[in-house]
Design an enzyme around this catalytic site. Structure first.
Site, PDB file in Angstrom:
ATOM      1  CE1 TYR A 143      17.838  65.494 -15.596  1.00 53.65           C
ATOM      2  CE2 TYR A 143      19.275  65.493 -13.691  1.00 53.65           C
ATOM      3  CZ  TYR A 143      18.060  65.781 -14.271  1.00 53.65           C
ATOM      4  OH  TYR A 143      17.061  66.360 -13.522  1.00 53.65           O
ATOM      5  CD  GLU A 150      23.563  72.663 -17.583  1.00 53.12           C
ATOM      6  OE1 GLU A 150      24.049  73.058 -16.507  1.00 53.12           O
ATOM      7  OE2 GLU A 150      22.545  71.944 -17.645  1.00 53.12           O
TER       8      GLU A 150
END
Length: 230
Positions: A143, A150
């Site tokens: 994550y 991102e």
């Protein structure tokens, strides 16, 4: 109906699993063969298909096919679709950055584990302890690397978004009583700002899920030890 539901979810999860397995294979192959500059070109179509297929998970939550709350599913899928289509597909200048490699590998490993876990549960009623451990432990690393990639790619794309003015709508282009303006550059900045509360929320949600699974395992098998400890 319960059997039909399980059959559908099993087919869905394993189909998307194979899509992400293909993404990981092509990404690693390109990375080893020619470097990070060619990773996106190698995975573009399977990445778009596998990531877009996740839209069905929102529908699954809305109609009650799965118990996952839409409040947790929607932000994650929405942000990934934005990066997939709104950044990488829309702005080719970002595709050769090294963050694409970390993004694709983080996403694909996470999803391969997740879809195989749920696919196995739908087929056999439960998943092996090794897969359970991977499902609720791998996110601790995947994550942060995925979310950082991102955010980094959106930030890198800002200069190209501003220069191109792609997807921007000016008031002069809509001479009606519903005149409005839309600037994709500022919309992308807003998306970046959403990551500030959104990322800790998702991470905390997964930690909560992990703790729930740990407590359930401890209550079910209080006297048995396992090599896979959450």
């Amino acid at each position: 109906m319960a059997a039909v539901k399980r059959a559908y979810l099993a087919v869905y999860n394993w189909a998307v699993f194979f899509g992400w397995a293909q993404v990981l294979y092509f990404a690693v192959e390109a990375l080893l063969r020619s470097g990070h500059e060619d990773v996106y070109a190698a995975v573009e179509r399977p990445l778009q298909l596998a990531q877009t297929a996740a839209v069905l998970e929102i529908l699954h939550g809305l109609v009650g096919l799965v118990r996952s709350p839409v409040s947790a599913t929607l932000p994650q899928i929405g942000s990934r679709l934005f990066v997939t289509w709104g950044i990488l597909w829309s702005f080719p200048e970002t595709r050769t950055h090294i963050l694409v490699s970390s993004l694709v590998i983080s996403w694909s490993i996470t999803e391969i584990i997740r879809y195989s876990f749920f696919g196995t549960k739908e087929l056999f009623g439960s998943a092996p302890s090794s897969l359970l451990w991977l499902r609720y432990s791998s996110f601790l690393v995947m994550y942060p690397t995925g979310i950082s990639s991102e955010v980094g790619l959106i930030y890198i794309a800002l200069q190209f978004i501003k220069a191109s003015e792609k997807y921007c709508i000016r008031n002069s282009e809509c001479p009606t009583k519903w005149n409005y303006a839309f600037d994709y550059f500022y919309a992308s900045i807003l998306v970046l700002l959403v990551y500030v509360p959104g990322s800790p929320h998702m991470y905390t949600y997964m930690l909560g899920q992990r703790n729930c699974v740990r407590r359930r395992l401890q209550s079910q098998r209080p006297r048995k030890s396992s090599r896979y400890v959450l």
